[in-house]
Structures are given as C-alpha cells and as structure tokens.
Design a protein around this motif. Structure first.
Motif, PDB file in Angstrom:
ATOM      1  N   LEU A 399       5.010  31.701  -3.787  1.00  0.00           N
ATOM      2  CA  LEU A 399       3.608  31.620  -4.716  1.00  0.00           C
ATOM      3  C   LEU A 399       2.610  30.742  -4.955  1.00  0.00           C
ATOM      4  CD1 LEU A 399       5.484  34.347  -7.819  1.00  0.00           C
ATOM      5  CD2 LEU A 399       4.631  34.620  -5.389  1.00  0.00           C
ATOM      6  N   ASP A 400       2.952  30.015  -5.415  1.00  0.00           N
ATOM      7  CA  ASP A 400       2.188  28.691  -5.575  1.00  0.00           C
ATOM      8  C   ASP A 400       1.622  28.421  -3.905  1.00  0.00           C
ATOM      9  OD1 ASP A 400       0.585  27.096  -7.184  1.00  0.00           O
ATOM     10  OD2 ASP A 400       2.168  25.577  -7.047  1.00  0.00           O
ATOM     11  N   SER A 401       2.334  28.098  -2.954  1.00  0.00           N
ATOM     12  CA  SER A 401       1.566  27.714  -1.893  1.00  0.00           C
ATOM     13  C   SER A 401       0.230  29.260  -1.472  1.00  0.00           C
ATOM     14  CB  SER A 401       2.524  27.847  -0.510  1.00  0.00           C
ATOM     15  OG  SER A 401       3.248  28.794  -0.302  1.00  0.00           O
ATOM     16  N   ILE A 402       0.549  30.298  -1.815  1.00  0.00           N
ATOM     17  CA  ILE A 402      -0.722  30.812  -1.563  1.00  0.00           C
ATOM     18  C   ILE A 402      -2.295  30.630  -1.558  1.00  0.00           C
ATOM     19  CG2 ILE A 402      -1.725  33.558  -1.555  1.00  0.00           C
ATOM     20  CD1 ILE A 402       1.092  34.396  -2.281  1.00  0.00           C
ATOM     21  N   GLY A 406       1.403  24.503  -3.989  1.00  0.00           N
ATOM     22  CA  GLY A 406       3.266  25.121  -3.498  1.00  0.00           C
ATOM     23  C   GLY A 406       4.382  23.953  -3.868  1.00  0.00           C
ATOM     24  N   ASP A 407       3.677  23.652  -5.116  1.00  0.00           N
ATOM     25  CA  ASP A 407       4.716  22.929  -6.165  1.00  0.00           C
ATOM     26  C   ASP A 407       5.685  23.733  -7.578  1.00  0.00           C
ATOM     27  OD1 ASP A 407       2.263  22.412  -7.155  1.00  0.00           O
ATOM     28  OD2 ASP A 407       2.660  20.189  -7.309  1.00  0.00           O
ATOM     29  N   CYS A 408       4.986  24.392  -7.917  1.00  0.00           N
ATOM     30  CA  CYS A 408       5.447  25.473  -8.613  1.00  0.00           C
ATOM     31  C   CYS A 408       6.354  25.240  -9.491  1.00  0.00           C
ATOM     32  CB  CYS A 408       4.446  25.975  -9.507  1.00  0.00           C
ATOM     33  SG  CYS A 408       4.665  27.442 -11.205  1.00  0.00           S
ATOM     34  N   GLY A 409       7.329  25.454  -8.107  1.00  0.00           N
ATOM     35  CA  GLY A 409       8.427  26.048  -8.842  1.00  0.00           C
ATOM     36  C   GLY A 409       9.401  24.369  -9.138  1.00  0.00           C
ATOM     37  N   SER A 410       8.841  23.521  -8.721  1.00  0.00           N
ATOM     38  CA  SER A 410       9.434  22.019  -7.971  1.00  0.00           C
ATOM     39  C   SER A 410       9.303  21.722  -9.408  1.00  0.00           C
ATOM     40  CB  SER A 410       8.930  21.318  -7.174  1.00  0.00           C
ATOM     41  OG  SER A 410       9.754  21.630  -5.735  1.00  0.00           O
ATOM     42  N   THR A 411       7.962  21.615  -9.817  1.00  0.00           N
ATOM     43  CA  THR A 411       7.468  20.950 -11.060  1.00  0.00           C
ATOM     44  C   THR A 411       8.164  21.685 -12.664  1.00  0.00           C
ATOM     45  OG1 THR A 411       5.337  21.019 -10.099  1.00  0.00           O
ATOM     46  CG2 THR A 411       5.166  21.222 -12.563  1.00  0.00           C
ATOM     47  N   PHE A 412       8.229  22.731 -12.675  1.00  0.00           N
ATOM     48  CA  PHE A 412       9.241  23.547 -13.681  1.00  0.00           C
ATOM     49  C   PHE A 412      10.772  22.766 -13.428  1.00  0.00           C
ATOM     50  CE2 PHE A 412       6.093  27.014 -13.967  1.00  0.00           C
ATOM     51  CZ  PHE A 412       6.900  27.162 -15.647  1.00  0.00           C
ATOM     52  N   LYS A 413      11.438  23.553 -12.504  1.00  0.00           N
ATOM     53  CA  LYS A 413      12.722  22.150 -12.463  1.00  0.00           C
ATOM     54  C   LYS A 413      13.122  20.986 -12.410  1.00  0.00           C
ATOM     55  CE  LYS A 413      16.025  21.439  -8.476  1.00  0.00           C
ATOM     56  NZ  LYS A 413      16.724  21.493  -7.424  1.00  0.00           N
ATOM     57  N   ARG A 414      11.731  19.840 -12.371  1.00  0.00           N
ATOM     58  CA  ARG A 414      12.027  18.430 -12.531  1.00  0.00           C
ATOM     59  C   ARG A 414      11.635  18.699 -14.094  1.00  0.00           C
ATOM     60  NH1 ARG A 414       7.685  17.216 -10.326  1.00  0.00           N
ATOM     61  NH2 ARG A 414       5.877  16.857 -12.403  1.00  0.00           N
ATOM     62  N   VAL A 415      11.408  19.260 -15.098  1.00  0.00           N
ATOM     63  CA  VAL A 415      11.091  19.390 -16.152  1.00  0.00           C
ATOM     64  C   VAL A 415      12.179  20.124 -16.850  1.00  0.00           C
ATOM     65  CG1 VAL A 415       9.621  21.011 -16.809  1.00  0.00           C
ATOM     66  CG2 VAL A 415       9.279  18.981 -18.647  1.00  0.00           C
ATOM     67  N   PRO A 556       2.173  38.134  -6.272  1.00  0.00           N
ATOM     68  CA  PRO A 556       1.680  37.775  -7.894  1.00  0.00           C
ATOM     69  C   PRO A 556       0.963  36.758  -7.954  1.00  0.00           C
ATOM     70  CG  PRO A 556       4.298  38.514  -8.300  1.00  0.00           C
ATOM     71  CD  PRO A 556       3.551  37.957  -6.618  1.00  0.00           C
ATOM     72  N   ASP A 557       0.344  36.062  -9.084  1.00  0.00           N
ATOM     73  CA  ASP A 557       0.552  34.770  -9.479  1.00  0.00           C
ATOM     74  C   ASP A 557       1.390  33.711  -9.862  1.00  0.00           C
ATOM     75  OD1 ASP A 557      -1.774  32.244  -9.834  1.00  0.00           O
ATOM     76  OD2 ASP A 557      -0.730  32.537 -11.686  1.00  0.00           O
ATOM     77  N   ALA A 558       1.390  32.117  -9.349  1.00  0.00           N
ATOM     78  CA  ALA A 558       2.807  32.189  -9.482  1.00  0.00           C
ATOM     79  C   ALA A 558       3.130  31.755 -11.673  1.00  0.00           C
ATOM     80  CB  ALA A 558       3.315  30.368  -8.766  1.00  0.00           C
ATOM     81  N   GLY A 559       1.991  30.947 -12.003  1.00  0.00           N
ATOM     82  CA  GLY A 559       2.225  30.598 -13.150  1.00  0.00           C
ATOM     83  C   GLY A 559       2.414  32.096 -14.143  1.00  0.00           C
ATOM     84  N   ALA A 560       2.013  33.083 -13.798  1.00  0.00           N
ATOM     85  CA  ALA A 560       2.099  34.063 -14.340  1.00  0.00           C
ATOM     86  C   ALA A 560       3.608  34.920 -14.288  1.00  0.00           C
ATOM     87  CB  ALA A 560       1.337  35.276 -13.786  1.00  0.00           C
ATOM     88  N   TYR A 561       4.165  34.684 -12.832  1.00  0.00           N
ATOM     89  CA  TYR A 561       5.672  35.012 -12.471  1.00  0.00           C
ATOM     90  C   TYR A 561       6.188  34.057 -13.590  1.00  0.00           C
ATOM     91  CZ  TYR A 561       9.302  36.756  -9.509  1.00  0.00           C
ATOM     92  OH  TYR A 561      10.532  37.477  -8.967  1.00  0.00           O
TER      93      TYR A 561
END
Length: 577
Positions: A399-402, A406-415, A556-561
């Motif tokens: 979703l973030d790559s749109i 494209g790193d929204c999920g990876s960012t969440f996973k890291r933290v 949908p927007d990655a942040g909203a999702y």
C-alpha cells in the motif's frame, strides 16, 4: 546520461554569469566586452603604490577566478570561454586596468593556452613600460607523465593558496620582487590530487567528455572535464582518500610531494557536483587519515568549493607545506573576495565532541495505576496488536509503495519487534496506562523514526495527558481525542487528506457515556473501517505523498490501514471487557 545545464544561450553563459556576479557585489566591476572583472577600488590601490595581481583562465572553474577579486586577493581576473584560455586582447585589458607603478604580478595555472596567451599580453605591455612579472603554478601530483614532458605539472586548486598569500603580501606593501621570490617557495611546496565519480558535458552539448563505468572512479584528473590518469574500483570514502594520498606521496611517483614531518595547510575542494553532505564526510576521512601520522601537523584546514570543473562529481585535496609563519598570517588575513571564506578558527578541532547521556525516564503519575484484571487485558491487547501488524507487513509495504517509499510495514515491524521483546521481558509499564503511553511515545520516537515515528510519538504523549486511574470509557475517549488533535496540530493534515487521520477521526464520535463498552467497540470498528475504505477514493494532500500522488487509487492509504488494524485489535481485546 542526462547532464542538463542552465543557460539562456550557451555562447553567452560566461557573459551572463559575470554580469550577475558584478550586479550582486559592489566590490567589483565588469568589463563585459572583454570578460574582465576588476576591483571597484582599483584606482585607490594604484594610488597607494601597491602591487596589483591579475589572474584568470577558462571559465567553468567558478568561483575561480572572478570570485577571488577583492581586497586581500586579486586586483583583476580575466575569464575565457568554458575551459578555454582568454584571448591576449582580453588579458591586456585586465593588465591595463591593473597597471601600477609598484608593478603587477600575473598568476597563471600551468596550461599551455594560458601560458601562451597571458605571456603574449605580458610581453606586449612590457614594451610599453609596464612593470610585470608572471608566475606559473603547477602542482598536480597524479599525472606521472608530467615529469617527462616539457609542459610539466598541471595547475589545479593549489593556485587558490597562491592567490591568497600573494594578495595578503601585496596588501601589506611587499614589493613585486619580494612577492615573486616568496611565491616560488610556495609553488614548490604545493601538491594536489583529484578524483571524479562521473563525467560531464559542456553547456549546449549532450555529449559527455569521457566515459566512466558505474563501478569505477577516475583518479588524477585535471579541471577541464578530462579523464584522470588512472581508473580505480569504487570503494569507501576512507579507501579513496587513502589511495589519493598514496598517489600524491608515493615514492615511485616522480611528481610526488613529501609531506613527512611537515606543517600543512589543507584545501579540500568540491569539483562542482559533490553534495555538501559528501564533501564534509570526505573531509572527515582526510582528517582521520592524518591521525595516523602524528608527525604531520595540520595548521589550517579549508573545506568548500574553490576550483571546479563545471558540475564534476568529485573532489580534490591540495596540501601546502608551511615553511614560514608569515604564510599562516597571510592565509588568516581577511579578504573581501567572496570566493574565499574568512575563518576565525583554524586547524583541526580535536575537542569537537559534547557528551550527552540520556537519563532513564521514570514515568509516574499520581493514581495512574490500574487493576490486575485490566493490566492483563492490556497485555493481551498489545500482543494482539503486535501480531496483527507484523502479519500485515507485506501488504502495508504494498500500500505504501503506491505513493510512498514502500516501507510502512517494515517500519512497523522493526519497532514492534522491539516492543514485543520489552513486553515479554516485563519492561513495559502495563500497570500504568500513563507510563505505558509515555514509553510507547519514546519508542516511536527512537526506533520508528521518520514522519510516522514522530506522529505516533506525539499521539501517545498527548494521549497520556488525559489518562487517570479509572481508565473509564470517557477517559479513553478523551485520551484518544487529545492524541488525534495533536497529530492534526503538529502534522498539519485534516480529514480527507488520505492519511491516518481518516481512520482516527471518525472514532472520536463513538465514545458516549450512555453506551456500553461492547457497543462502543462495535461502533469504532465500523467507523474505522469506513474511514480506511474512504481513503481508496482520496488523493493524498499531506505528507510526502502529496508531492507524488497525481491519480486516484483503488487501495487504501497505508497509514490509515495500519490504524484500522491496531484499532480493531484493541477493540476486540480491550473494550469488550
């Protein structure tokens, strides 16, 4: 390769640039017909009986040489076309403006065209009674063939040191002969080597002057867009700097400079296209290199853009062996030339670090603890949030790559992996919602990073301000509202901008005291789902995506999702209790 240049007409690029320089600097004037820049106070200089200084050469080396015209440096500079020596008639024009009874010193970089054209103008005006001397600067340490040719070593950024020392000597009233004699020592104490990471083209041409593969860099280049003497495999900045000094000082190099047990002034020069970030990193590696040689004393260090090759992506290192303290005095003296940066502190700053130890924070708030039952529910809810977001890493990245990186999920996973470890080791204050929210704020700030980390950190910190011991539905609603309003205030977004707020804002109206927590939970899940789905029809109007999002999307927007995921997880595990 696309190497675009900015100009009106490539044939007039030098004239337009000189006009712009003169219009913005009251200390100089320009003779447009001859591409000559002269100090505005040149007549006063001559009346004082001071030696004048003239230099120049082809354009494309800015700030050299026109930007070195000023009190304490050059009296006049003459500019040729890009990478082309100025004609003798233009040089003659500059020398006539700089004519002084004390004499005029002409400073020339060692290139055949410059030597011939400046020499011709000098000899012609000598016949008219002008008192003139010419000195040639050539300090290239990389071109081994220079020792075996009549041409000799090329003139590079070292000429800037010559300008500065000669200008200071002239300003304090030294004679022409004294200046020339001292500059001979200076010129013999100079060494320069340069590197380039890409080729350039001339204004008005799309043809690169040479070819350079991506995995190599060019070592030992001049300043006219030519290929260097050697090609080396790309490496770290540290290794490149070491290689440069190996060539500059190596005993097998016939044009080496011996800097052992020397006092040095070092000029770290941007060839035109290196970013300031890279240049200061490059400078750091130069200074680190010298840490290995305590017998070498760095007296002065200069970092900046002094002698370019248009927009060449590269840098050069010039060393000047200091032989007298007067040379340091001359380098330190002030100048009005805008190409030289006056400095108030010199040499290497070894005491450059400030220590800062971040204290461990103890988050306490009176009556902020909760019951054991609520704490267990909170732990379970956190674990569910962690698992849900990590499970959706790839989809969040998609979703973030749109419209993002494209790193929204990876960012969440890291933290979240860090959060999970803290939860399993009982390092989270799950007994106190206030302390927990402050811990989450700090975690987002330190380990999530970027805009998302900042927004979540603000969200948790603001939400914590409304938490108390009861942790009632009303308190939770007030806490959520405070966090959302903080995101709006500091982030600048609003509903409809295709951000996380589109999922958060609809939830605020769900907290009603007369409704059970189970009903509120159901209502929140409905509202957050509606908000997330709404972003599929919206164009981004906030954040980085606002600059790149030009079309509507069906996802949908990655942040909203992400908000939808953790909000529904909390509802399922916390609000139903």
């Amino acid at each position: 390769m696309n190497d675009k240049k900015l100009y009106n007409n490539p044939a007039e690029i030098v004239d337009d640039a000189l006009e712009g320089l003169a219009k913005s600097n009251k200390g100089i004037k320009v003779v447009k017909s001859h591409r000559v820049v002269v100090r505005s106070d040149v007549n006063q200089v001559i009346q004082k009986g001071l030696v004048t200084l003239v230099s120049g050469g082809g354009s494309g080396h800015e700030p050299a040489h026109a930007n070195y015209v000023g009190e304490g440096m050059l009296t006049a500079a003459v500019c040729g076309s890009v990478f082309a020596s100025p004609p003798p008639s233009n040089i003659e024009c500059a020398l006539r403006f700089a004519k002084s009874p004390a004499g005029c010193l002409v400073i020339v970089k060692n290139y055949t065209g410059d030597r011939i054209n400046f020499g011709l103008a000098v000899e012609k005006l000598k016949n008219e009674g002008f008192k003139l001397k010419m000195i040639v600067v050539g300090e290239d340490c990389a071109n081994h063939s220079a020792s075996m040719t009549a041409t000799g070593r090329r003139g590079l950024a070292g000429v800037v040191f010559v300008h500065k020392i000669a200008g200071a000597m002239a300003s304090r009233g030294c004679t022409l002969e004294e200046i020339v004699d001292h500059l001979k020592i200076v010129c013999s104490s100079l060494g320069t080597v340069g590197v380039s990471f890409s080729a350039i083209s001339l204004p008005g041409s799309d043809k690169l002057l040479f070819n350079l593969d991506n995995d190599v860099y060019s070592l030992g280049l001049g300043i006219h867009g030519e290929m260097g003497a050697f090609k080396e495999k790309m490496s770290s900045a540290r290794n490149i700097v070491a290689t440069m000094f190996d060539h500059m000082t190596g005993e097998k190099n016939p044009v080496r400079i011996d800097i052992n047990n020397s006092r040095l002034a070092v000029l770290i020069n941007n060839l035109g296209g290196l970013s300031n970030l890279e240049l200061t990193l490059f400078a750091n590696e130069v200074l680190e290199y010298f840490r290995n040689y305590p017998e070498i004393q760095i007296e002065r260090i200069y970092i900046g853009t002094f002698m370019t090759s248009l927009n060449m992506n590269g840098a050069s290192i010039t060393v000047l062996k200091i032989t007298t303290n007067s040379q340091l005095t001359d380098l330190d003296s002030k100048t009005t030339a805008n190409g030289w940066k006056n400095q108030d502190s010199f040499g290497i700053n070894n005491d450059f670090e400030l220590n800062y130890k971040e204290e461990e924070k103890e988050y306490t708030k009176e009556d902020s603890t909760i019951s054991k039952k609520m704490e267990n529910a909170l732990k379970e809810a956190l674990q569910h949030v962690i698992d849900e977001l990590i499970e959706n890493e790839e989809y969040l990245n998609l979703l973030d790559s749109i419209v993002g990186d494209g790193d929204c999920g990876s960012t969440f996973k890291r933290v979240l992996l860090i959060l999970k470890e803290k939860l399993n080791m009982n390092k989270l204050r799950t007994d106190s919602p206030f302390a927990l929210l402050m811990q989450l704020s700090e975690l987002a700030q330190k380990d999530m990073g970027g805009t998302s980390g900042g927004l979540y950190s603000v969200f948790f910190a603001a939400a914590a301000s409304k938490i108390n011991k009861e942790c009632s539905i009303t308190t939770i609603g007030e806490s959520l509202r405070a966090g959302v309003e903080a995101i709006q205030y500091y982030g600048g977004a609003k509903q409809g901008d295709r951000t996380m707020l589109d999922a958060l804002l609809p939830c605020l109206e769900c907290f009603k005291s007369e409704v059970s927590s189970k009903e509120i939970s159901k209502l929140i899940k409905e509202k957050v789902e509606e908000g997330v789905n709404e972003t599929t029809h919206l164009k981004a109007r906030a954040g980085r995506a606002a600059y790149t999002d030009t079309v509507h999307h069906n996802k949908p927007d990655a942040g909203a999702y992400a908000v939808g995921l953790w909000m529904k997880s909390l509802c399922n595990k916390l609000l139903i209790e």
